[in-house]
Design a protein around this motif. Structure first.
Motif, PDB file in Angstrom:
ATOM      1  N   VAL A 109       0.865  -1.184   0.000  1.00 16.67           N
ATOM      2  CA  VAL A 109       0.000   0.000   0.000  1.00 16.67           C
ATOM      3  C   VAL A 109       0.901   1.234   0.000  1.00 16.67           C
ATOM      4  CG1 VAL A 109      -1.896   1.217   1.124  1.00 16.67           C
ATOM      5  CG2 VAL A 109      -1.689  -1.269   1.377  1.00 16.67           C
ATOM      6  N   GLY A 110       0.796   2.062  -1.066  1.00 16.39           N
ATOM      7  CA  GLY A 110       1.601   3.288  -1.143  1.00 16.39           C
ATOM      8  C   GLY A 110       2.615   3.216  -2.266  1.00 16.39           C
ATOM      9  N   GLY A 163       7.405   1.856  -1.301  1.00 24.63           N
ATOM     10  CA  GLY A 163       6.505   0.851  -1.849  1.00 24.63           C
ATOM     11  C   GLY A 163       6.970   0.352  -3.209  1.00 24.63           C
ATOM     12  N   LEU A 204      -1.069  -0.751  -4.456  1.00 26.86           N
ATOM     13  CA  LEU A 204      -2.215   0.165  -4.553  1.00 26.86           C
ATOM     14  C   LEU A 204      -1.792   1.558  -4.101  1.00 26.86           C
ATOM     15  CD1 LEU A 204      -5.018  -2.066  -2.955  1.00 26.86           C
ATOM     16  CD2 LEU A 204      -4.395  -1.858  -5.384  1.00 26.86           C
ATOM     17  N   SER A 240       7.712  11.309  -2.240  1.00 24.22           N
ATOM     18  CA  SER A 240       8.804  10.826  -3.105  1.00 24.22           C
ATOM     19  C   SER A 240       8.933  11.583  -4.420  1.00 24.22           C
ATOM     20  CB  SER A 240       8.620   9.329  -3.387  1.00 24.22           C
ATOM     21  OG  SER A 240       8.676   8.611  -2.180  1.00 24.22           O
ATOM     22  N   ARG A 262       8.171  14.792  -4.821  1.00 27.00           N
ATOM     23  CA  ARG A 262       8.077  16.248  -4.607  1.00 27.00           C
ATOM     24  C   ARG A 262       9.158  16.796  -3.685  1.00 27.00           C
ATOM     25  NH1 ARG A 262       2.774  17.537  -5.933  1.00 27.00           N
ATOM     26  NH2 ARG A 262       2.674  19.370  -4.628  1.00 27.00           N
ATOM     27  N   ASN A 263      10.186  16.015  -3.406  1.00 29.64           N
ATOM     28  CA  ASN A 263      11.114  16.409  -2.330  1.00 29.64           C
ATOM     29  C   ASN A 263      12.318  17.215  -2.837  1.00 29.64           C
ATOM     30  OD1 ASN A 263      13.216  14.473  -3.107  1.00 29.64           O
ATOM     31  ND2 ASN A 263      11.663  12.956  -2.555  1.00 29.64           N
ATOM     32  N   GLN A 280      17.808  15.541  -2.059  1.00 29.42           N
ATOM     33  CA  GLN A 280      19.139  15.459  -1.460  1.00 29.42           C
ATOM     34  C   GLN A 280      19.337  14.112  -0.759  1.00 29.42           C
ATOM     35  OE1 GLN A 280      20.496  18.850   0.680  1.00 29.42           O
ATOM     36  NE2 GLN A 280      19.273  20.308  -0.491  1.00 29.42           N
ATOM     37  N   VAL A 292      -6.789   2.603  -0.279  1.00 24.26           N
ATOM     38  CA  VAL A 292      -7.152   1.483   0.599  1.00 24.26           C
ATOM     39  C   VAL A 292      -7.887   2.070   1.801  1.00 24.26           C
ATOM     40  CG1 VAL A 292      -6.256  -0.349   2.079  1.00 24.26           C
ATOM     41  CG2 VAL A 292      -5.210   0.085  -0.148  1.00 24.26           C
ATOM     42  N   THR A 351       2.868   3.922   3.530  1.00 25.69           N
ATOM     43  CA  THR A 351       2.039   5.110   3.313  1.00 25.69           C
ATOM     44  C   THR A 351       2.639   6.366   3.941  1.00 25.69           C
ATOM     45  OG1 THR A 351       0.761   4.480   5.257  1.00 25.69           O
ATOM     46  CG2 THR A 351      -0.100   3.809   3.122  1.00 25.69           C
ATOM     47  N   HIS A 375       1.043   9.919   4.889  1.00 25.66           N
ATOM     48  CA  HIS A 375      -0.302  10.066   4.326  1.00 25.66           C
ATOM     49  C   HIS A 375      -1.279   9.003   4.795  1.00 25.66           C
ATOM     50  CE1 HIS A 375       1.029  13.062   1.398  1.00 25.66           C
ATOM     51  NE2 HIS A 375       2.113  12.344   1.288  1.00 25.66           N
ATOM     52  N   TYR A 412      16.802  24.044   2.656  1.00 21.04           N
ATOM     53  CA  TYR A 412      17.584  23.170   1.773  1.00 21.04           C
ATOM     54  C   TYR A 412      17.420  23.657   0.347  1.00 21.04           C
ATOM     55  CZ  TYR A 412      12.886  21.097   1.664  1.00 21.04           C
ATOM     56  OH  TYR A 412      11.523  20.919   1.565  1.00 21.04           O
ATOM     57  N   GLY A 421       4.529  19.281   0.530  1.00 17.14           N
ATOM     58  CA  GLY A 421       4.338  17.845   0.693  1.00 17.14           C
ATOM     59  C   GLY A 421       4.434  17.486   2.162  1.00 17.14           C
ATOM     60  N   LEU A 428      17.608   8.907   0.476  1.00 15.30           N
ATOM     61  CA  LEU A 428      18.654   7.891   0.577  1.00 15.30           C
ATOM     62  C   LEU A 428      18.116   6.553   1.095  1.00 15.30           C
ATOM     63  CD1 LEU A 428      21.680   7.224   0.473  1.00 15.30           C
ATOM     64  CD2 LEU A 428      21.872   8.061   2.808  1.00 15.30           C
TER      65      LEU A 428
HETATM   66  C1  LIG Z   1       8.839  18.955   0.358  1.00 17.18           C
HETATM   67  C2  LIG Z   1       9.674  17.778   0.794  1.00 17.18           C
HETATM   68  C3  LIG Z   1      11.069  17.841   0.718  1.00 17.18           C
HETATM   69  C4  LIG Z   1      11.839  16.741   1.108  1.00 17.18           C
HETATM   70  N1  LIG Z   1      13.184  16.790   0.896  1.00 17.18           N
HETATM   71  C5  LIG Z   1      13.942  15.696   1.152  1.00 17.18           C
HETATM   72  C6  LIG Z   1      15.322  15.672   0.823  1.00 17.18           C
HETATM   73  O1  LIG Z   1      15.861  16.608   0.221  1.00 17.18           O
HETATM   74  N2  LIG Z   1      16.030  14.570   1.177  1.00 17.18           N
HETATM   75  C7  LIG Z   1      15.456  13.497   1.775  1.00 17.18           C
HETATM   76  O2  LIG Z   1      16.147  12.523   2.064  1.00 17.18           O
HETATM   77  N3  LIG Z   1      14.136  13.471   2.055  1.00 17.18           N
HETATM   78  C8  LIG Z   1      13.364  14.529   1.744  1.00 17.18           C
HETATM   79  N4  LIG Z   1      12.021  14.484   1.979  1.00 17.18           N
HETATM   80  C9  LIG Z   1      11.440  13.241   2.518  1.00 17.18           C
HETATM   81  C10 LIG Z   1      11.355  12.136   1.459  1.00 17.18           C
HETATM   82  O3  LIG Z   1      10.715  12.631   0.315  1.00 17.18           O
HETATM   83  C11 LIG Z   1      10.599  10.935   2.049  1.00 17.18           C
HETATM   84  O4  LIG Z   1      11.303  10.463   3.182  1.00 17.18           O
HETATM   85  C12 LIG Z   1      10.427   9.767   1.102  1.00 17.18           C
HETATM   86  O5  LIG Z   1      10.013  10.182  -0.162  1.00 17.18           O
HETATM   87  C13 LIG Z   1       9.437   8.758   1.713  1.00 17.18           C
HETATM   88  O6  LIG Z   1       9.005   7.844   0.733  1.00 17.18           O
HETATM   89  P1  LIG Z   1       7.791   6.879   1.042  1.00 17.18           P
HETATM   90  O7  LIG Z   1       7.646   5.982  -0.131  1.00 17.18           O
HETATM   91  O8  LIG Z   1       8.018   6.214   2.358  1.00 17.18           O
HETATM   92  O9  LIG Z   1       6.515   7.820   1.209  1.00 17.18           O
HETATM   93  P2  LIG Z   1       5.666   8.684   0.150  1.00 17.18           P
HETATM   94  O10 LIG Z   1       6.471   9.051  -1.028  1.00 17.18           O
HETATM   95  O11 LIG Z   1       5.017   9.786   0.908  1.00 17.18           O
HETATM   96  O12 LIG Z   1       4.578   7.668  -0.372  1.00 17.18           O
HETATM   97  C14 LIG Z   1       3.482   7.242   0.395  1.00 17.18           C
HETATM   98  C15 LIG Z   1       2.330   6.990  -0.575  1.00 17.18           C
HETATM   99  O13 LIG Z   1       1.307   6.262   0.104  1.00 17.18           O
HETATM  100  C16 LIG Z   1       0.082   6.643  -0.483  1.00 17.18           C
HETATM  101  N5  LIG Z   1      -1.005   6.305   0.426  1.00 17.18           N
HETATM  102  C17 LIG Z   1      -1.263   6.791   1.667  1.00 17.18           C
HETATM  103  N6  LIG Z   1      -2.368   6.234   2.205  1.00 17.18           N
HETATM  104  C18 LIG Z   1      -2.832   5.364   1.269  1.00 17.18           C
HETATM  105  C19 LIG Z   1      -3.959   4.502   1.222  1.00 17.18           C
HETATM  106  N7  LIG Z   1      -4.812   4.416   2.245  1.00 17.18           N
HETATM  107  N8  LIG Z   1      -4.145   3.759   0.107  1.00 17.18           N
HETATM  108  C20 LIG Z   1      -3.270   3.811  -0.926  1.00 17.18           C
HETATM  109  N9  LIG Z   1      -2.196   4.632  -0.941  1.00 17.18           N
HETATM  110  C21 LIG Z   1      -1.980   5.400   0.147  1.00 17.18           C
HETATM  111  C22 LIG Z   1       0.234   8.168  -0.671  1.00 17.18           C
HETATM  112  O14 LIG Z   1      -0.698   8.657  -1.615  1.00 17.18           O
HETATM  113  C23 LIG Z   1       1.693   8.263  -1.122  1.00 17.18           C
HETATM  114  O15 LIG Z   1       1.823   8.287  -2.530  1.00 17.18           O
HETATM  115  C24 LIG Z   1      11.226  15.570   1.623  1.00 17.18           C
HETATM  116  C25 LIG Z   1       9.822  15.505   1.709  1.00 17.18           C
HETATM  117  C26 LIG Z   1       9.060  16.599   1.293  1.00 17.18           C
HETATM  118  C27 LIG Z   1       7.568  16.510   1.373  1.00 17.18           C
END
Ligand SMILES: Cc1cc2nc3c(=O)[nH]c(=O)nc-3n(C[C@H](O)[C@H](O)[C@H](O)COP(=O)(O)OP(=O)(O)OC[C@H]3O[C@@H](n4cnc5c(N)ncnc54)[C@H](O)[C@@H]3O)c2cc1C
Length: 429
Positions: A40-41, A46, A63, A73, A75-76, A79, A215, A243, A246, A293, A343, A374
């Motif tokens: 999920v995510g 994911g 999903l 992921s 929109r960050n 770095q 989900v 997730t 979110h 940053y 984000g 990373l």
């Molecule tokens: C503006 C910004 C700047 C950042 N800059 C940096 C940086 O420079 N360096 C760095 O290391 N980190 C940075 N980060 C953090 C980094 O982006 C995250 O740590 C990383 O992308 C996390 O990835 P993820 O897959 O765990 O989560 P996410 O990319 O947030 O993905 C989670 C997904 O789960 C989905 N989801 C949630 N609930 C449900 C549900 N019920 N059903 C289905 N889908 C669902 C969401 O829609 C989302 O797409 C930044 C974050 C932001 C917002």
């Protein structure tokens, strides 16, 4: 002509969306589907899990509530950094030197993994080497000097070097900071290009990816896990909740440990004199608690991020970001900002990632606390390793025993707001 797509879960249209060559659409789920593993995510965590699971022959369904990359992921700030969000010498106090060294080595492996993954799957995500961490208060200068020495002497990391005020000003193109640490062993990239490339590789390996399929609940039925969505169900032997900031509603335990806070980025028009800003093309971050940053894109824009209690309208974000840019680069006080977006960064109490198995077969991974570019990809791969029977490496994170936020889900947001306001004030004093 149709309106440009606007993410339903994050404010503002990002420059990344407008500069990724193509972003394929994936279908909605329809009907009942079976899988070995449900993810999920559709962020880095994911998608990386889906890629590595599918590549090892596991039937995987992913999903995503919105579109792949609509979460943090795509929109960050892009770095990588080095190590974890917490400096390794600070982890030593609670975990001891050996564990801190193991965690540092794991983060170095995460770096190597990303480069190898991009090379294997032909993903060109505009990677550029170099990162500088900047000291915004004189009283932190000695800490940064010591930090570079500790990385070299205790963590066998020779790529970080302390910079005095003059060198910092030269590499930054501004006298705004007191000192810094320059890290030539890491870098930055275009996150949406990495995300789209990972999704393409996962689909090619056989993962079934569904978008716009939220989900609503995950429940157990017999020996299986069943995910309910408005359009159908997925029944699987195991599930990964990826997730991040979110997905609060799906699992109470995860929601108590991972809290979303907003971060915002503005992209300027291509700069008239790009060589005046970060002439070595490094990424930069600073020592504020509410960290700033920034870095240049390959087409010479300044991408500048900061995190404060802004309203979520894109116009407000641009104004605030322009003021922060002018603090560092006064000659850009009137620069045009073409894109402004926000984000959810998911943070934990200790700023280390949260990995847990709240019930057998259900794993949750998130809370990278601004360090997930990373770590999240690699953690997704470690989850695939666990499904294949090797628990050890994911356990390095699971054994961190992150405490939950005080105040429960009702009070923690106001408490966090108060804390952030206090720390933002302290940054300015
Ligand atoms: C503006 C910004 C700047 C950042 N800059 C940096 C940086 O420079 N360096 C760095 O290391 N980190 C940075 N980060 C953090 C980094 O982006 C995250 O740590 C990383 O992308 C996390 O990835 P993820 O897959 O765990 O989560 P996410 O990319 O947030 O993905 C989670 C997904 O789960 C989905 N989801 C949630 N609930 C449900 C549900 N019920 N059903 C289905 N889908 C669902 C969401 O829609 C989302 O797409 C930044 C974050 C932001 C917002």
């Amino acid at each position: 002509m149709s309106e440009p797509y606007q993410s339903p879960i994050s404010p503002g249209r990002s420059w990344y969306e407008d500069s990724v060559p193509d972003r394929p659409r994936h279908p909605r789920l329809e009907g009942s589907v079976q899988a070995d593993v449900l993810v999920v995510g559709g962020g880095f965590t994911g998608l990386s899990a889906a890629l590595h699971l599918a590549a090892s022959g596991v039937r995987v369904v992913l999903l995503e509530a919105a579109r792949l990359g609509d979460g943090a992921s795509g929109r960050n700030g892009g770095q990588f950094g080095t190590g974890h969000r917490v400096w390794p010498e600070d982890l030593e106090a609670s975990l001891g030197l050996e564990r801190s060294r193991r965690l540092f080595a794991l983060a170095e492996e995460a770096k190597a993994h990303l480069h190898e993954m991009m090379a294997t799957h032909g993903i060109d995500a505009d990677y550029r080497p170099g990162q500088i961490s900047l000291v915004h208060k004189r009283r932190y200068v000695d800490e940064f000097r010591r930090h570079a020495a500790i990385l070299r002497d205790r963590y066998d990391y020779p790529h970080a070097a302390f910079m005095d005020r003059a060198e910092t000003a030269e590499r930054l193109g501004s006298p705004a900071y007191h000192a810094g640490v320059r890290d030539t062993g890491t870098g930055h990239l275009h996150p949406m290009k990495l995300l789209v490339g990972t999704a393409r590789a996962a689909a090619a390996a056989g993962a079934r990816l569904f978008e716009e399929t939220p989900v609503r609940a995950v429940r157990r039925e017999g020996g299986h896990i069943v995910a309910e969505t408005p359009f159908g169900t997925v029944t699987a032997d195991r599930a990964l909740l990826a997730t991040n900031g979110h997905g609060g509603g799906l699992n109470r335990q995860s929601a108590a440990h991972v809290m979303p806070i907003r971060s915002f980025i503005g992209a300027t028009e291509p700069l008239a004199e790009p060589a005046r800003v970060l002439p070595g093309n490094e990424a930069a971050d600073d020592s504020r608690f509410v960290v700033r940053y920034f870095r240049k894109s390959v087409d010479g824009r300044l991408l500048f991020g900061g995190r404060e209690a802004y309203s979520s309208s894109a116009g407000d974000i641009a104004g605030q970001i322009r003021r922060q840019i002018a603090d560092v680069y006064p000659h850009l006080a009137d620069v045009a900002i073409t894109h402004a977006w926000g984000g959810s960064v998911a943070v934990t109490m200790t700023r280390m990632p949260y990995v847990a198995e709240p019930e057998p077969g259900l794993t949750t991974i998130g809370g990278f606390s601004g360090h997930g570019v990373l770590l999240s990809h690699f953690t997704g791969r470690l989850y695939a390793e666990r499904v294949a029977g090797n628990r050890d490496r994911l356990a390095e994170f699971e054994d961190l025993r992150i405490p939950s936020f005080p105040g429960g889900t009702a009070l923690r947001k106001p408490l966090l707001f108060l804390a952030m306001t206090w720390f933002a004030l302290r940054d300015r004093l």
